[in-house]
Design a protein around this motif. Structure first.
Motif, PDB file in Angstrom:
ATOM      1  N   LYS A 137       0.800  -1.223   0.000  1.00 32.13           N
ATOM      2  CA  LYS A 137       0.000   0.000   0.000  1.00 32.13           C
ATOM      3  C   LYS A 137       0.835   1.276   0.000  1.00 32.13           C
ATOM      4  O   LYS A 137       0.347   2.344  -0.371  1.00 32.13           O
ATOM      5  CB  LYS A 137      -0.942  -0.007   1.212  1.00 32.13           C
ATOM      6  CG  LYS A 137      -2.017  -1.088   1.121  1.00 32.13           C
ATOM      7  CD  LYS A 137      -2.944  -1.035   2.303  1.00 32.13           C
ATOM      8  CE  LYS A 137      -4.187  -1.871   2.124  1.00 32.13           C
ATOM      9  NZ  LYS A 137      -3.970  -3.187   1.560  1.00 32.13           N
ATOM     10  N   ASP A 138       2.102   1.176   0.414  1.00 30.39           N
ATOM     11  CA  ASP A 138       2.932   2.384   0.463  1.00 30.39           C
ATOM     12  C   ASP A 138       3.817   2.550  -0.765  1.00 30.39           C
ATOM     13  O   ASP A 138       4.701   3.399  -0.802  1.00 30.39           O
ATOM     14  CB  ASP A 138       3.812   2.369   1.724  1.00 30.39           C
ATOM     15  CG  ASP A 138       4.767   1.185   1.761  1.00 30.39           C
ATOM     16  OD1 ASP A 138       4.472   0.177   1.085  1.00 30.39           O
ATOM     17  OD2 ASP A 138       5.791   1.269   2.453  1.00 30.39           O
ATOM     18  N   VAL A 139       3.565   1.712  -1.807  1.00 30.93           N
ATOM     19  CA  VAL A 139       4.388   1.768  -3.014  1.00 30.93           C
ATOM     20  C   VAL A 139       3.513   1.869  -4.263  1.00 30.93           C
ATOM     21  O   VAL A 139       2.523   1.153  -4.401  1.00 30.93           O
ATOM     22  CB  VAL A 139       5.283   0.502  -3.132  1.00 30.93           C
ATOM     23  CG1 VAL A 139       5.990   0.467  -4.485  1.00 30.93           C
ATOM     24  CG2 VAL A 139       6.314   0.463  -2.013  1.00 30.93           C
ATOM     25  N   GLU A 140       3.884   2.784  -5.152  1.00 35.73           N
ATOM     26  CA  GLU A 140       3.341   2.814  -6.508  1.00 35.73           C
ATOM     27  C   GLU A 140       4.478   2.396  -7.431  1.00 35.73           C
ATOM     28  O   GLU A 140       5.511   3.067  -7.479  1.00 35.73           O
ATOM     29  CB  GLU A 140       2.843   4.208  -6.878  1.00 35.73           C
ATOM     30  CG  GLU A 140       1.617   4.651  -6.102  1.00 35.73           C
ATOM     31  CD  GLU A 140       1.186   6.065  -6.478  1.00 35.73           C
ATOM     32  OE1 GLU A 140       1.885   6.708  -7.285  1.00 35.73           O
ATOM     33  OE2 GLU A 140       0.163   6.515  -5.949  1.00 35.73           O
ATOM     34  N   LEU A 141       4.303   1.287  -8.128  1.00 28.50           N
ATOM     35  CA  LEU A 141       5.377   0.743  -8.953  1.00 28.50           C
ATOM     36  C   LEU A 141       5.074   0.991 -10.427  1.00 28.50           C
ATOM     37  O   LEU A 141       3.985   0.686 -10.918  1.00 28.50           O
ATOM     38  CB  LEU A 141       5.521  -0.764  -8.701  1.00 28.50           C
ATOM     39  CG  LEU A 141       6.740  -1.431  -9.339  1.00 28.50           C
ATOM     40  CD1 LEU A 141       8.028  -0.962  -8.656  1.00 28.50           C
ATOM     41  CD2 LEU A 141       6.630  -2.961  -9.261  1.00 28.50           C
ATOM     42  N   TYR A 142       6.060   1.529 -11.135  1.00 25.40           N
ATOM     43  CA  TYR A 142       5.964   1.755 -12.571  1.00 25.40           C
ATOM     44  C   TYR A 142       7.039   0.912 -13.260  1.00 25.40           C
ATOM     45  O   TYR A 142       8.192   0.906 -12.828  1.00 25.40           O
ATOM     46  CB  TYR A 142       6.159   3.232 -12.911  1.00 25.40           C
ATOM     47  CG  TYR A 142       5.014   4.107 -12.455  1.00 25.40           C
ATOM     48  CD1 TYR A 142       4.022   4.519 -13.336  1.00 25.40           C
ATOM     49  CD2 TYR A 142       4.908   4.495 -11.121  1.00 25.40           C
ATOM     50  CE1 TYR A 142       2.960   5.307 -12.910  1.00 25.40           C
ATOM     51  CE2 TYR A 142       3.849   5.285 -10.682  1.00 25.40           C
ATOM     52  CZ  TYR A 142       2.880   5.684 -11.578  1.00 25.40           C
ATOM     53  OH  TYR A 142       1.823   6.459 -11.156  1.00 25.40           O
ATOM     54  N   VAL A 143       6.642   0.217 -14.315  1.00 23.88           N
ATOM     55  CA  VAL A 143       7.561  -0.671 -15.028  1.00 23.88           C
ATOM     56  C   VAL A 143       7.688  -0.184 -16.462  1.00 23.88           C
ATOM     57  O   VAL A 143       6.739  -0.251 -17.241  1.00 23.88           O
ATOM     58  CB  VAL A 143       7.059  -2.127 -15.017  1.00 23.88           C
ATOM     59  CG1 VAL A 143       8.051  -3.041 -15.737  1.00 23.88           C
ATOM     60  CG2 VAL A 143       6.818  -2.604 -13.588  1.00 23.88           C
ATOM     61  N   SER A 144       8.875   0.351 -16.799  1.00 19.88           N
ATOM     62  CA  SER A 144       9.114   0.850 -18.146  1.00 19.88           C
ATOM     63  C   SER A 144      10.101  -0.066 -18.855  1.00 19.88           C
ATOM     64  O   SER A 144      11.281  -0.126 -18.516  1.00 19.88           O
ATOM     65  CB  SER A 144       9.676   2.285 -18.091  1.00 19.88           C
ATOM     66  OG  SER A 144       9.894   2.780 -19.395  1.00 19.88           O
ATOM     67  N   THR A 145       9.584  -0.796 -19.850  1.00 23.67           N
ATOM     68  CA  THR A 145      10.412  -1.704 -20.639  1.00 23.67           C
ATOM     69  C   THR A 145       9.713  -1.954 -21.965  1.00 23.67           C
ATOM     70  O   THR A 145       8.666  -1.361 -22.249  1.00 23.67           O
ATOM     71  CB  THR A 145      10.670  -3.017 -19.869  1.00 23.67           C
ATOM     72  OG1 THR A 145      11.640  -3.795 -20.574  1.00 23.67           O
ATOM     73  CG2 THR A 145       9.401  -3.825 -19.682  1.00 23.67           C
ATOM     74  N   GLY A 146      10.298  -2.824 -22.799  1.00 16.28           N
ATOM     75  CA  GLY A 146       9.703  -3.088 -24.106  1.00 16.28           C
ATOM     76  C   GLY A 146       8.274  -3.578 -24.011  1.00 16.28           C
ATOM     77  O   GLY A 146       7.914  -4.305 -23.076  1.00 16.28           O
ATOM     78  N   GLU A 147       7.466  -3.194 -24.995  1.00 19.69           N
ATOM     79  CA  GLU A 147       6.035  -3.523 -24.945  1.00 19.69           C
ATOM     80  C   GLU A 147       5.790  -5.028 -24.968  1.00 19.69           C
ATOM     81  O   GLU A 147       4.741  -5.495 -24.538  1.00 19.69           O
ATOM     82  CB  GLU A 147       5.295  -2.838 -26.092  1.00 19.69           C
ATOM     83  CG  GLU A 147       5.745  -3.249 -27.479  1.00 19.69           C
ATOM     84  CD  GLU A 147       5.031  -2.454 -28.570  1.00 19.69           C
ATOM     85  OE1 GLU A 147       4.066  -1.732 -28.248  1.00 19.69           O
ATOM     86  OE2 GLU A 147       5.448  -2.550 -29.747  1.00 19.69           O
ATOM     87  N   SER A 148       6.764  -5.819 -25.429  1.00 14.62           N
ATOM     88  CA  SER A 148       6.585  -7.277 -25.470  1.00 14.62           C
ATOM     89  C   SER A 148       6.624  -7.905 -24.078  1.00 14.62           C
ATOM     90  O   SER A 148       6.196  -9.053 -23.903  1.00 14.62           O
ATOM     91  CB  SER A 148       7.678  -7.915 -26.334  1.00 14.62           C
ATOM     92  OG  SER A 148       8.960  -7.721 -25.752  1.00 14.62           O
TER      93      SER A 148
END
Length: 388
Positions: free
Chosen positions: A31-42
């Protein structure tokens, strides 16, 4: 206030999806983390395909920021130095867009030039250093240049934490004048509960013999893996000796190299070979280690660590390994297998005969300790403690 963590990686093959999946699973639902994952669309389709079999969670607090394939292909077609700058600047821009509080760069190796002369990071950045391509005592021109670049990167203030998989170089990096925290980290491997029926099904599928010692060669099967030396060593054995062993080849193999290996194997018709070519699901990989008697790590001209050694430890299996580099040092120091000059057919053959006749003497306690030190939990907790 929530931690807004950005995971950034432009490579979507090899170990890269695994590391992302491990971290997504760890932070999912926190609940204390917002995670963003930026990598290839595959990546998302890879994740979805593996989600059920590997029990991978994707929580509501995880957001995917896909990088279009054509954009990645364009970046990857450029020189490594230009690519370093472009990708680092893309990381910086992405971090600004989402107002990240922390960034974890999943592959530091390619980014050093970008870190030095690219844009200023808007928040603390941590990174994972996989394969430092120099040794501390190597004074050649290129190693000296690489050391100079690394030293300046560590002094740049751009990297808060550098997680290093090559533990032997951690003291050297700590010796640089830097505020960067240099932290040794393990190569993580997820373990599954494997049922007896799964093992039986695998053995039946690949016709695994029950009366022979199974020698496993696992991973990306190319000329680094020592298969040619092992097969040449087998060609010197008697029919009686060959009748006692079976070679299990498990993993992707380049088309050109498969032809080389198959031509070699054709010269040793009495050697039984099980071919599990191609990508294997994680559960089947674990089964390969579980059903094997000896794990081969006869790497050629390779000085770094290998996750194959850790997988062997987790399966409580001894290794037949190269005597060079970190692999040789660990196997010998911890008594978890035997080592030889992996470039010598005669040495490999002599040790192979000894293994066939007498097995391998090794420490089960040390294998267990090595497995625990390199557990998935150790990897994840090391990163989490540093970046939060």
């Amino acid at each position: 206030m929530k931690n807004r963590i950005l995971l950034f990686d432009t490579i979507t093959d090899g170990h890269h999806p695994d590391y992302l999946i491990h971290l997504i699973g760890f932070y999912s639902g926190k609940k204390d983390v917002e995670l963003y994952v930026s990598t290839g669309e595959s990546f998302k389709s890879q994740f979805d395909a593996r989600q059920k079999a590997e029990d991978n969670p994707w929580g509501d607090n995880v957001t995917f920021l896909p990088i279009p394939t054509d954009k990645l292909n364009s970046i990857h077609s450029k020189s490594i130095y230009l690519r370093s700058i472009i990708e680092w600047n893309l990381l910086v821009e992405t971090a600004k867009e989402i107002n990240a509080s922390q960034v974890l760069l999943m592959y530091f190796d390619y980014y050093q030039m970008g870190i030095l002369i690219g844009k200023k990071a808007p928040c603390p950045v941590s990174a994972i250093y996989f394969r430092p391509n120099f040794t501390e005592n190597n004074n050649g021109v290129y190693p000296q240049i690489k050391k100079w670049i690394l030293s300046n990167v560590l002094k740049s203030g751009q990297i808060q934490n550098l997680f290093c998989l090559v533990h032997a170089l951690v003291p050297y990096m700590k010796g640089q004048k830097t505020q960067t925290q240099i932290i040794p980290i393990c190569d993580p491997i997820k373990q599954f509960q494997i049922s007896k029926s799964e093992i039986a099904e695998f053995k039946n599928k690949f016709k695994v013999p029950t009366d022979k010692q199974i020698f496993l060669n696992f991973g990306y099967l190319d000329d680094r893996k020592g298969m040619e030396v092992f097969i040449d060593a087998c060609s010197t054995l008697s029919k009686e000796a060959l009748a006692k062993i079976c070679l299990l080849l498990a993993g992707p193999v380049p088309e050109y190299y498969e032809k080389i290996i198959e031509a070699k194997l054709a010269q040793v018709p009495d050697l039984e070979v099980i071919r599990c070519y191609g990508y294997l699901p994680a559960r089947e990989v674990q089964i390969c280690f579980k059903i094997s008697d000896v794990v081969l790590i006869l790497y050629q001209d390779f000085l770094n660590m290998s996750s194959v050694l850790i997988r062997a430890a987790m399966a409580n299996k001894p290794t037949f390994a190269t005597q060079t580099g970190m692999i040789g040092e660990l196997v010998s120091k911890h008594n978890v297998g035997v080592t030889v000059d992996a470039t010598s057919v005669s040495e490999v053959a002599n040790e192979l005969k000894a293994i066939i006749n007498n097995g391998i003497s090794y420490s089960e306690d040390n294998l267990k300790q090595l497995a625990e030190e390199n557990s998935l939990n150790s990897f994840l907790s090391t990163i989490d403690q540093a970046i939060r």
